[in-house]
Enzyme design. Sequence first.
Site, PDB file in Angstrom:
ATOM      1  N   HIS A 185      45.834  44.709  38.061  1.00  0.00           N
ATOM      2  CA  HIS A 185      46.521  43.818  39.019  1.00  0.00           C
ATOM      3  C   HIS A 185      47.497  44.609  39.885  1.00  0.00           C
ATOM      4  O   HIS A 185      47.624  44.374  41.087  1.00  0.00           O
ATOM      5  CB  HIS A 185      47.342  42.757  38.281  1.00  0.00           C
TER       6      HIS A 185
ATOM      7  N   MET B 195      39.899  47.548  33.025  1.00  0.00           N
ATOM      8  CA  MET B 195      41.096  46.823  32.574  1.00  0.00           C
ATOM      9  C   MET B 195      40.875  45.322  32.715  1.00  0.00           C
ATOM     10  O   MET B 195      40.336  44.857  33.711  1.00  0.00           O
ATOM     11  CB  MET B 195      42.280  47.247  33.411  1.00  0.00           C
TER      12      MET B 195
ATOM     13  N   ARG C  43      41.598  40.206  28.765  1.00  0.00           N
ATOM     14  CA  ARG C  43      40.951  39.859  27.497  1.00  0.00           C
ATOM     15  C   ARG C  43      40.742  41.074  26.581  1.00  0.00           C
ATOM     16  O   ARG C  43      40.435  40.906  25.396  1.00  0.00           O
ATOM     17  CB  ARG C  43      39.624  39.153  27.753  1.00  0.00           C
TER      18      ARG C  43
END
Length: 279
Positions: free
Chosen positions: A29, A182, A185
């Site tokens: 992210h 990445m 979960r």
Amino acid sequence: MQLIRDPAQMAAFAGAAFVPTMGALHQGHLALMERAKQLADRLIISIFVNPTQFEPDEDYSRYSRTLDADLQAAKDVGVDVAFVPDVQTMYPAEQEIPVPPLPDVATAPRLEDAHRPNHFAGVCQVMARLLDLVKPSVAVFGEKDYQQLLVIQAMVQKQADRWPGLRIESHPTVREPDGLAMSTRNANLSPDDRRVACEIYHRLCWAQHAELPGGVSMTEAEHIMAELMRYVGFEVDYAVIRDAKTLMPLKTFDRPARALAAVRLGEVRLIDNIPVSPK
Ligand code: PAF
């Protein structure tokens, strides 16, 4: 960094770069945010675990929620606004939030759409709502969820008048040192499963490294890739090589394509994909 929960306050930030997330932020992210920062004067992220994109048997209530750490990480990266709406704001009881018309890439390839039949309706519903509220000039998505990326691109293209000038940018998948993409979960993998999880990537790479002659039958290549994945203990939902734009099957390997897989390891479902070209 401003934390905004009331959508009315978002009007002041129209034209920013936007990274929508479901929180539990990781380096993947943050890489999207770094990229987005270069694309506009201001950067907005959203943090919203969208209930409508989870299947009934999936992990909506157990999905990681780490808001304080997420806000700190976003602030450190230089995010200007974190939009953190609640479910009532996104889906008010008194207002119907329609699902936009789904593009073919959301329903035809029989990939995520076959295994998670309600998923893309939920993703398109929440993304249309977020884009209406945030009004960004550009939104950035990771290639890890490759079908999602194409679905959102197609949705925005289909309704160009609704979001004039909006660009959808993609960013390459960010990987752990052993190759595992990445993902929020990944934290749910047992230590043993974590050790083999990276094989989804390495076995996708087989499609790239194998001396697959141009023109080899796709079913044959896909069969080998799926077997390579089963061999390490994955239950394979799909392991395929598809047209990189439509995600539809190719008869022969004669153009740049995308190798994509979804596998299950214990309770955890992993997806990954890489670009591949015939030798
Ligand atoms: O990729 C995600 O995190 C989600 O599917 C998204 C795009 C934020 C929509 O809820």
